[in-house]
Design a protein around this motif. Structure first.
Motif, PDB file in Angstrom:
ATOM      1  N   PHE A   1      33.898  33.468  54.711  1.00 45.67           N
ATOM      2  CA  PHE A   1      34.541  32.595  53.735  1.00 45.67           C
ATOM      3  C   PHE A   1      33.924  32.809  52.351  1.00 45.67           C
ATOM      4  CE2 PHE A   1      34.304  28.246  51.770  1.00 45.67           C
ATOM      5  CZ  PHE A   1      35.637  28.122  51.429  1.00 45.67           C
ATOM      6  N   ILE A   2      32.616  32.899  52.304  1.00 45.26           N
ATOM      7  CA  ILE A   2      31.917  33.097  51.030  1.00 45.26           C
ATOM      8  C   ILE A   2      32.131  34.516  50.503  1.00 45.26           C
ATOM      9  CG2 ILE A   2      29.629  33.184  49.958  1.00 45.26           C
ATOM     10  CD1 ILE A   2      28.891  30.873  51.959  1.00 45.26           C
ATOM     11  N   LEU A   3      32.013  35.508  51.378  1.00 46.06           N
ATOM     12  CA  LEU A   3      32.181  36.907  50.943  1.00 46.06           C
ATOM     13  C   LEU A   3      33.569  37.173  50.372  1.00 46.06           C
ATOM     14  CD1 LEU A   3      30.378  38.901  53.790  1.00 46.06           C
ATOM     15  CD2 LEU A   3      29.642  38.675  51.400  1.00 46.06           C
ATOM     16  N   ARG A   4      34.588  36.507  50.883  1.00 47.21           N
ATOM     17  CA  ARG A   4      35.968  36.735  50.434  1.00 47.21           C
ATOM     18  C   ARG A   4      36.377  35.725  49.360  1.00 47.21           C
ATOM     19  NH1 ARG A   4      34.576  40.785  51.553  1.00 47.21           N
ATOM     20  NH2 ARG A   4      33.901  41.092  53.668  1.00 47.21           N
ATOM     21  N   ASN A   5      35.379  35.183  48.649  1.00 48.58           N
ATOM     22  CA  ASN A   5      35.633  34.288  47.517  1.00 48.58           C
ATOM     23  C   ASN A   5      36.454  33.059  47.896  1.00 48.58           C
ATOM     24  OD1 ASN A   5      34.231  35.989  45.667  1.00 48.58           O
ATOM     25  ND2 ASN A   5      36.003  37.363  45.751  1.00 48.58           N
ATOM     26  N   GLN A   6      36.203  32.545  49.072  1.00 50.02           N
ATOM     27  CA  GLN A   6      36.795  31.307  49.564  1.00 50.02           C
ATOM     28  C   GLN A   6      38.322  31.358  49.645  1.00 50.02           C
ATOM     29  OE1 GLN A   6      35.121  28.052  47.291  1.00 50.02           O
ATOM     30  NE2 GLN A   6      33.072  28.900  47.430  1.00 50.02           N
ATOM     31  N   ALA A   7      38.871  32.554  49.807  1.00 56.86           N
ATOM     32  CA  ALA A   7      40.328  32.707  49.863  1.00 56.86           C
ATOM     33  C   ALA A   7      40.917  32.158  51.162  1.00 56.86           C
ATOM     34  CB  ALA A   7      40.698  34.176  49.705  1.00 56.86           C
ATOM     35  N   ASN A   8      40.193  32.290  52.260  1.00 59.36           N
ATOM     36  CA  ASN A   8      40.669  31.804  53.555  1.00 59.36           C
ATOM     37  C   ASN A   8      39.622  30.847  54.117  1.00 59.36           C
ATOM     38  OD1 ASN A   8      41.552  31.389  56.170  1.00 59.36           O
ATOM     39  ND2 ASN A   8      41.523  33.543  56.758  1.00 59.36           N
ATOM     40  N   PRO A   9      39.918  29.537  54.127  1.00 60.70           N
ATOM     41  CA  PRO A   9      38.890  28.587  54.541  1.00 60.70           C
ATOM     42  C   PRO A   9      38.494  28.670  56.015  1.00 60.70           C
ATOM     43  CG  PRO A   9      40.960  27.463  54.081  1.00 60.70           C
ATOM     44  CD  PRO A   9      41.151  28.893  53.691  1.00 60.70           C
ATOM     45  N   TYR A  10      39.354  29.197  56.865  1.00 59.77           N
ATOM     46  CA  TYR A  10      39.043  29.289  58.292  1.00 59.77           C
ATOM     47  C   TYR A  10      39.364  30.676  58.846  1.00 59.77           C
ATOM     48  CZ  TYR A  10      38.765  24.274  57.847  1.00 59.77           C
ATOM     49  OH  TYR A  10      38.423  23.012  57.435  1.00 59.77           O
TER      50      TYR A  10
END
Length: 171
Positions: A97-106
């Motif tokens: 979630f953090i690595l992908r800039n919070q784009a997908n929360p789950y």
């Protein structure tokens, strides 16, 4: 730093909620740098206290506990008396979630494994059993063990790749 990858399989009432007292912990999968182990907790009718003691020993020996959506697994371990209060935790789902800039929360384990080109989960359990209302304790043992081992293996591979990706980033 030593780590222990873990995953649990439970009965499916209320999505396997560890606070639903009708649910039971069926199996625990563990992987450290030496070996993978599957612990039959309540899948069979055998006593399991010694297995819980072995799980506690593995937890105690690790510096970091690794899982995917690990809060689910940790709630289950706590319910069965496993103490991990002084352990560091690596949650691959949260890291992703953090690595992908919070784009997908789950993010799902399947989605993350595909992103890293690691293959996918063995969806036979979900598709052929759980979706048809067949509970975990009714799934053939060999199929359930394969499913659990694949989840643990993918989780470790994801964690190792996440660590490499983090190491490449500026501080």
């Amino acid at each position: 730093m030593s780590y222990l990858v873990l995953d649990v399989e439970t009965t499916i009432s209320n999505k396997g909620n560890p606070f639903d007292q009708s649910n039971r912990l069926m199996m625990v999968g563990l992987l450290n740098d030496k070996e993978m182990g599957v612990y039959d907790i309540e899948y069979s009718v055998d006593p399991y206290k010694e297995l819980l003691d072995n799980i506690q020993l593995a937890v105690d020996a690790a510096d970091v506990l690794v899982g995917f959506n690990i809060k689910f697994d940790l709630h289950w371990l706590k319910r069965y008396g496993i103490n991990f209060s002084k352990k560091r935790i690596w949650d691959c789902q949260l890291v992703e979630f953090i690595l992908r800039n919070q784009a997908n929360p789950y993010p799902s384990l399947n989605g993350v494994a595909e992103y890293y080109e690691l293959g996918s989960k063995l969806d036979e359990v979900k598709e052929n059993y759980w979706k048809n209302g067949i509970d975990t304790d009714e799934i053939p043992l060999d199929i359930l063990i394969d499913y659990l081992n694949q989840d643990v293996d993918l989780t470790e591979k994801v964690m190792l790749l996440q660590q490499k990706e983090i190491a490449k980033r500026p501080e």
